[in-house]
Design an enzyme around this catalytic site. Structure first.
Site, mmCIF file in Angstrom:
data_model
loop_
_atom_site.group_PDB
_atom_site.id
_atom_site.type_symbol
_atom_site.label_atom_id
_atom_site.label_comp_id
_atom_site.label_asym_id
_atom_site.label_seq_id
_atom_site.Cartn_x
_atom_site.Cartn_y
_atom_site.Cartn_z
ATOM 1 N N HIS A 155 0.822 -1.203 0.000
ATOM 2 C CA HIS A 155 0.000 0.000 0.000
ATOM 3 C C HIS A 155 0.866 1.268 0.000
ATOM 4 O O HIS A 155 1.652 1.475 0.924
ATOM 5 C CB HIS A 155 -0.900 -0.013 1.243
ATOM 6 C CG HIS A 155 -1.869 1.130 1.303
ATOM 7 N ND1 HIS A 155 -1.928 2.006 2.370
ATOM 8 C CD2 HIS A 155 -2.799 1.556 0.422
ATOM 9 C CE1 HIS A 155 -2.873 2.907 2.157
ATOM 10 N NE2 HIS A 155 -3.408 2.667 0.978
ATOM 11 N N HIS A 179 -7.876 7.283 -4.233
ATOM 12 C CA HIS A 179 -8.298 5.910 -4.551
ATOM 13 C C HIS A 179 -9.328 5.852 -5.672
ATOM 14 O O HIS A 179 -9.571 4.786 -6.225
ATOM 15 C CB HIS A 179 -8.870 5.244 -3.295
ATOM 16 C CG HIS A 179 -7.857 5.060 -2.204
ATOM 17 N ND1 HIS A 179 -7.661 6.008 -1.224
ATOM 18 C CD2 HIS A 179 -6.968 4.062 -1.950
ATOM 19 C CE1 HIS A 179 -6.702 5.593 -0.395
ATOM 20 N NE2 HIS A 179 -6.264 4.415 -0.818
ATOM 21 N N ARG A 253 -2.550 22.729 -2.714
ATOM 22 C CA ARG A 253 -2.143 21.348 -2.503
ATOM 23 C C ARG A 253 -2.542 20.967 -1.081
ATOM 24 O O ARG A 253 -1.854 21.299 -0.106
ATOM 25 C CB ARG A 253 -0.627 21.219 -2.696
ATOM 26 C CG ARG A 253 -0.130 19.793 -3.017
ATOM 27 C CD ARG A 253 -0.039 18.922 -1.812
ATOM 28 N NE ARG A 253 0.342 17.533 -2.133
ATOM 29 C CZ ARG A 253 -0.519 16.517 -2.092
ATOM 30 N NH1 ARG A 253 -1.783 16.718 -1.737
ATOM 31 N NH2 ARG A 253 -0.119 15.283 -2.370
ATOM 32 N N CYS A 300 5.405 22.832 -5.221
ATOM 33 C CA CYS A 300 5.116 21.462 -4.815
ATOM 34 C C CYS A 300 6.231 20.562 -5.339
ATOM 35 O O CYS A 300 6.712 20.751 -6.455
ATOM 36 C CB CYS A 300 3.771 21.037 -5.401
ATOM 37 S SG CYS A 300 3.355 19.330 -5.024
ATOM 38 N N TYR A 436 7.755 12.386 -0.065
ATOM 39 C CA TYR A 436 8.572 13.571 -0.343
ATOM 40 C C TYR A 436 10.062 13.302 -0.163
ATOM 41 O O TYR A 436 10.765 14.004 0.560
ATOM 42 C CB TYR A 436 8.115 14.748 0.534
ATOM 43 C CG TYR A 436 6.733 15.236 0.184
ATOM 44 C CD1 TYR A 436 6.446 15.704 -1.104
ATOM 45 C CD2 TYR A 436 5.700 15.230 1.119
ATOM 46 C CE1 TYR A 436 5.170 16.151 -1.437
ATOM 47 C CE2 TYR A 436 4.422 15.677 0.785
ATOM 48 C CZ TYR A 436 4.180 16.127 -0.485
ATOM 49 O OH TYR A 436 2.928 16.566 -0.813
#
Lengths: 586, 586
Positions: A155, A179, A253, A300, A436
């Site tokens: 996952h 999802h 974001r 970002c 990140y």
């Protein structure tokens, strides 16, 4: 029909801005009190014209002529964007129960049609018994039961998946709308082991409410990458029109629902290694410390991910090139606040952790940390900001308080800031520890070891072309072409040059830079650039490229593939735009 | 025959180090008192084994077995290097009158043979009348007279050329031996306008002495790029054998003759904006301030220039990949010395200028400056160093005192430091203002504007392969190949990863890094790296590539051409090595 009203109002307002129509705008797009009773484009125009902004001496190059061009473009050419925004808003309105259907309506129907009597029937109690790796991990989605034991360690969101063990996944998918993609539903289907009993089916999702129901309305011009949580960027044509990016179109974001914060009861808690634990009200923050204004670009980590996806599929939102923006931020210095909290000068703490008020269903807040070196550096300019571009922070940008860490990746600029913890350790947040980070192109989801790479902080040199856009047509009637874009580097490094090529990188020309003068080591803001050159004759196609250099002479890499990474972050390769020259009209 | 004795002694000493011969070395290579009566390789071995170095816990990976390999390699495979050094030393000995002939013996002869009776005859007095642009600029070389008026503005060294106006150029070419190249002589010949009178011919160069006559002897293993001034780098095979580069093989980049400094009369002068002008003796420096030790890598801006030359010819010494080295430096902090000189904390000075004792014929000293921000930064670690790798600085590395500016290009690490000037201005030195700057590949010597680019300070991310070398042969009998190299980034940024490709960049593997732990923002030292992988089967040729990433996620650009610049500086493109796999011996 509020959504349609919104868009119609937007159209009317843009015309109003052109002086064509004079109809009072009727719908409030932005819930921030700073912009009552106006559509955002009007607000942008008004904002641009405020004396305060004009006084700053910034070259906005945002003339009425330009606006006319942009707005006409929006009305004509980019109606698809509006339609898209409209569709998204329809979807948003159509989900009162919080079942995520936006990107997967057909898939969900396919699932519905797949009910097979050959599957065993289970009760909710049966499912509830399977919530450990030893017993197996079972979940339900609608009327089906799935054994996802083998998927747990794969996952991408890590252990968060265990929150759903033994129960329904709907609440979590409503929270993490990433999802809602066809391949996720297909993947889930592979793990199906049974059906819920008819009785249990009746109440599967009845207790789910939409955690995103209180999100603010957004400007319909934004290109939405994910609705829940909300992630969106402005069209490229608009991005480089302003040295300061208007709040409404500044990329948004969010990792979680936007919290609703009462500024009267808001408290900022400061705690940690060897300091007095204190709480500050907003009034304290605004009155106890010197005010500072910093112009800083936020980017970002996933900006330009789409180009990485074109090489090989990565996991993450498909950001274009506009997940970056530049604004003035006003607030107080973090170092002043830490000093007030009596942080010893010789502290052996190494990190400053931030926690936001945005949280998931388990009560887990968004969090991140920066090094104490950056936090305390005299010229680090880390702010606790309550204003953006001269106005109160909007909800999407962190009202009432956010961290601004100039020169550092957006993810550490924690919004809706509620807690500051000085510590020997980094934040334990998923986004600090297991996200990140950059990896070699050889690392995949089977081999990745997140502990092997440092959390992204300062970002590398970046630039991109905002005009012309990829696949644009130029006319061979034109003698010249103007190429425009932005360039920025992290860590306070100044962009000193942008090279532009019109022949795929064979030859280069130096673009003209526009920006504010900034102190050495504190060049937190981007530079906009442009180059007007003769349009090459006798060619049908051009590959236009830009690449920037900062004052440490860092340069951008030539291509994407060698910096590809499984999370699709840190794409700072040369930006390439392909355009076609339409034959002469004679 | 001292030069031959030197080399023979070197050979004997290396064998001695292997325990084969036990002959006392007889020649002193290094004039530094720290290394009496020993050849440098012996000194290296001794140095490596000192308790102090062992105690630092550095992994030198410099075992006897490795040494055996290196020394045998030197004795056998790299005899060409020794022969080259020998030739250079012969040349050095053969020039008692200072006429530079090393690289141009044939060209000079050709010039001699070109005497034509058809040229007008001029006296020295005639020539002396032409030393302004209005009257024309004439110079003499040997028996010929040249009008170089049209060349003056093209001269890469700028106005320095005017020093020779109206006179002989020999003294200046003796100083700037970069002129000893065939194309320079050819260029000069184009400007010939006459012959000197037979009387004047007799004494043309009689008053010239060799300003380089007092340069120290150097280790013959060095690859010499220029003899006068002395510029040399070690063979790649040796470079990455040591985490700390021995002083003797550490690249030497001199711009002028090495000054001879008497440490007893040496004075360091500190002056400038708003501070007390003071002079310090060496004893003052060593006793008045706290001592600090910093491990820092120095790199020449021209490192890897040869790869840039392969794309398109640049102006500058043809450095390979070893104009970089890593050492421990001991001295006092510049900020402590400036504080002692009562530099006000709120100084409005912006720069700290350094002046060396090395000077040209006009009395102009080598100089450079750094920003006061770097100079005063608590974690800037700028040293006035008097020791290198635990020993007194050698003459070539700046005896008795030099500046070490960690993370910053070698050119600012001024050697033979004699003066520190705090100023609002950068150093006015040629090397600060008109050299050591980066430009777009489109800029040539006709269009360059040196004022348009900032002086190089912090260097970008760098890495290179030290083994195998370009054009090496590997044996297909071997199952594995070990690729080795170095990686470093400027500005205290830490190298976090090196990717290696054996297929020209299609796929990548992560190398193992070796280095000392360094504080955040103070990663001044390089990392050595290696990767052992199966040798690809069924291939005749491999293109091996390395690329590094620092903790700001800066990466190296893929190719050289797009970062090409007219001075050939800042080549940090991927390093590429082509090797051939010899067929199986079966």
């Amino acid at each position: 029909m509020l959504h349609l009203g919104t868009v119609m109002s937007f159209l009317r307002c843009t015309r109003s801005a052109l002086g064509i129509w004079r109809i009072q705008s009727r719908v409030r797009i932005e819930t921030s009190s700073a912009l009552p009773q106006a559509c955002s484009v009007c607000a942008l125009v008004r904002w641009k014209n405020t004396a305060a902004n004009r006084a700053r001496g910034v070259d906005y190059r945002f003339s009425n002529a330009r606006w006319r061009h942009v707005v006409v473009g929006l009305l004509a050419g980019t109606s698809a964007v509006l339609a898209y925004g409209l569709y998204r808003q329809q979807v948003q309105r159509a989900e009162p129960k919080g079942i995520p259907e936006s990107a997967s309506l057909t898939t969900v129907s396919a699932l519905d049609n797949k009910v097979q009597t050959s599957y065993p029937i289970y009760t909710r109690q049966d499912v509830a018994k399977h919530k450990t790796m030893a017993d197996g991990i079972w979940v339900t989605y609608k009327s089906s039961v799935y054994d996802i034991t083998k998927f747990v360690h794969l996952h991408p969101g890590g252990n968060k998946i265990m929150l759903a063990a033994g129960g329904a996944i709907e609440p979590f998918w409503a929270m993490y709308a990433v999802h809602n993609q066809e391949h996720v539903f297909k993947m889930l289907e592979e793990f199906k082991i049974g059906e819920l009993s008819p009785e249990d089916q009746k109440q599967v999702t009845s207790d789910v409410t939409d955690p995103y129901g209180n999100d603010p309305l957004r400007h319909p011009v934004l290109k939405v990458n994910s609705l829940k949580p909300f992630n969106a960027e402005p069209p490229l044509e608009i991005l480089s029109e302003n040295y300061l990016t208007p709040s409404e179109i500044f990329f948004k974001r969010n990792h979680l629902p936007v919290p609703e914060v009462d500024p009267k009861t808001f408290r900022l808690e400061i705690a940690g290694e060897g300091l007095k634990s204190i709480q500050l009200t907003l009034h304290d923050i605004k009155t106890k410390f010197p005010k500072h204004t910093v112009t800083a670009t936020l980017q970002c980590a996933g900006n330009r991910r789409a180009e990485m996806n074109a090489v090989r599929q990565v996991k993450g939102l498909n950001w274009g090139m506009a997940a970056i923006g530049n604004a003035t931020w006003r607030g107080v210095k973090l170092c002043d606040v830490l000093k007030y909290a009596r942080l010893p000068e010789d502290t052996d703490a190494k990190h400053v952790q931030f926690e936001g008020l945005d949280k998931d269903l388990s009560g887990s807040h968004y969090g991140a940390s920066i090094s104490i070196r950056k936090a305390l550096a005299k010229d680090g300019d880390v702010l606790l900001a309550y204003e953006m571009n001269g106005e109160e922070l909007s909800r999407d940008h962190g009202f009432p308080l956010r961290v601004i860490v100039p020169g550092v990746v957006g993810a550490r600029n924690v919004k809706w800031l509620s807690k500051i913890i000085v510590s020997k350790e980094e934040s334990k947040s998923h986004w600090q520890v297991n996200d990140y980070k950059g990896f070699s192109p050889s690392v995949d989801w089977d081999t990745v070891d997140f502990s092997s790479a440092p959390a992204i902080q300062v970002l590398p040199i970046q630039s991109a072309i905002t005009a012309p856009c990829n696949d644009d047509y130029l006319s061979s009637d034109d003698d010249e072409v103007t190429v425009k874009g932005y360039a920025w580097s992290g860590g306070g490094r100044e962009v000193i040059r942008v090279d532009v090529s019109l022949d795929g990188g064979e030859t280069w020309q130096v673009a003209e830079l526009t920006g504010e003068k900034q102190d050495e080591g504190r060049a937190w803001a981007w530079k906009l650039w442009q180059l007007t050159v003769p349009l090459p004759k006798g060619q049908e196609n051009l590959e236009i490229i830009c690449k920037a250099v900062d004052n440490d002479y860092n340069v951008q890499p030539d291509t994407v593939a060698p910096i590809w990474n499984l999370r699709g972050v840190l794409n700072n390769s040369w930006n390439r735009v392909k355009v076609t020259i339409k034959p002469n009209s004679d």
